[in-house]
Design a protein around this motif. Structure first.
Motif, short mmCIF file in Angstrom:
data_model
loop_
_atom_site.label_atom_id
_atom_site.label_comp_id
_atom_site.label_asym_id
_atom_site.label_seq_id
_atom_site.Cartn_x
_atom_site.Cartn_y
_atom_site.Cartn_z
N ARG A 247 16.48 8.03 -17.08
CA ARG A 247 17.46 7.59 -16.09
C ARG A 247 16.77 6.89 -14.92
NH1 ARG A 247 20.73 13.08 -15.38
NH2 ARG A 247 18.68 13.88 -15.95
N GLY A 248 15.66 7.47 -14.48
CA GLY A 248 14.92 6.86 -13.38
C GLY A 248 14.39 5.48 -13.73
N ILE B 19 20.32 3.93 -24.49
CA ILE B 19 20.43 5.07 -23.57
C ILE B 19 20.93 6.33 -24.28
CG2 ILE B 19 20.92 3.49 -21.68
CD1 ILE B 19 23.79 4.59 -21.68
N LYS B 20 21.28 6.21 -25.55
CA LYS B 20 21.88 7.35 -26.26
C LYS B 20 20.95 8.55 -26.34
CE LYS B 20 20.56 5.99 -31.00
NZ LYS B 20 19.55 5.01 -30.56
N ASP B 21 19.65 8.33 -26.24
CA ASP B 21 18.69 9.42 -26.36
C ASP B 21 18.32 10.04 -25.02
OD1 ASP B 21 18.56 9.16 -29.15
OD2 ASP B 21 17.06 7.57 -29.00
N PHE C 102 25.08 10.58 -17.04
CA PHE C 102 24.54 9.33 -16.50
C PHE C 102 25.58 8.22 -16.56
CE2 PHE C 102 21.87 5.42 -17.10
CZ PHE C 102 21.35 5.40 -15.81
N LEU C 103 26.33 8.14 -17.65
CA LEU C 103 27.36 7.12 -17.78
C LEU C 103 28.49 7.34 -16.77
CD1 LEU C 103 27.56 6.76 -21.67
CD2 LEU C 103 26.72 5.06 -20.04
N TRP C 104 28.87 8.59 -16.56
CA TRP C 104 29.89 8.87 -15.56
C TRP C 104 29.39 8.54 -14.17
CZ3 TRP C 104 34.87 9.39 -16.06
CH2 TRP C 104 35.41 9.83 -17.27
N ARG D 299 29.67 4.85 -13.85
CA ARG D 299 31.09 4.48 -13.76
C ARG D 299 31.64 4.72 -12.36
NH1 ARG D 299 36.10 6.89 -14.21
NH2 ARG D 299 37.73 5.63 -15.20
N SER D 300 31.16 5.77 -11.70
CA SER D 300 31.67 6.09 -10.37
C SER D 300 31.43 4.95 -9.38
CB SER D 300 31.04 7.38 -9.85
OG SER D 300 29.66 7.20 -9.57
N PHE D 301 30.39 4.16 -9.62
CA PHE D 301 30.11 3.00 -8.77
C PHE D 301 30.83 1.76 -9.30
CE2 PHE D 301 26.59 5.81 -7.84
CZ PHE D 301 26.45 5.69 -6.47
#
Length: 205
Positions: A87-88, A180-182, A189-191, A194-196
């Motif tokens: 993620r980073g 990114i699935k792994d 992370f997807l949520w 999405r929040s942005f």
């Protein structure tokens, strides 16, 4: 007559790029709504080699004079090549791509604004590297990466707002997003993203 292009060729001429007029018009119309504070989020799917990247590249050329077009290919990143995609690292990839696109578009004041942001928000920075005169921070701790993530996700809309006299909007194209699935907690992370994304009126993904 033009030679027949490879199916993976991303530099197709008008005559080589065959039978995609409807798709180009539909996607272009959707992306064009970004100018009117109604930016879409689009997921383009298809089997490998069918021409997704070529299609997107064709569309990008229609907009890159009036929109900031940020091009990201996760499969070409050092993090992915070294099997260290996280993620980073994805946030850093997005940051680097935004900086590169902004420089190529000619947004010269971006470096000062970013450096001011880092200083005023008291990031614990180990050092700041210079990328074409744009500050790229190297942080001391993981906590700072979480704060950087918020900054990076907010950055495209801020760039538009600061340059609305030059830009009609911002497009973020992420190729090979399936990589990114792994990630650990990929749904989280997807949520988070999405929040942005859902609150950005002038940034299309």
């Amino acid at each position: 007559m033009d030679e027949i292009a490879s199916i993976t060729d991303t530099n197709l001429t008008e005559t080589q790029f065959y039978n995609r007029a409807d798709e180009i018009n539909m996607l272009s119309s959707l992306l064009g709504t970004t100018e009117f504070n109604s930016s879409p989020t689009i997921l383009l799917t298809g089997i490998r080699g069918v021409g997704k990247t070529a299609l997107i590249k064709k569309i990008k050329h229609k907009f890159d004079k009036e929109y900031l077009v940020v091009d990201i290919d996760l499969s070409r990143s050092n993090a992915y090549q070294q099997k260290k995609l996280s993620r980073g690292s994805i946030i850093k990839i997005i940051y680097d791509a935004i900086i590169k696109a902004s420089k190529e578009f000619g947004l010269r004041t971006l470096d000062k604004k970013i450096e001011k942001y880092f200083k005023t928000n008291k990031f614990k920075i180990d050092k700041i590297l210079s990328y074409e005169h744009i500050p790229v921070p190297v942080f001391e701790s993981e906590e700072n990466y979480a704060r950087l993530a918020d900054f990076v996700m907010e950055l495209p809309q801020k760039i538009y707002e600061d340059n609305s006299d030059k830009l009609k909007g911002v497009f973020i194209f992420i190729d090979e997003i399936q990589l990114i699935k792994d990630l650990d907690n990929v749904d989280k992370f997807l949520w988070y993203m999405r929040s942005f994304i859902q609150n950005q009126k002038n940034v299309a993904y």
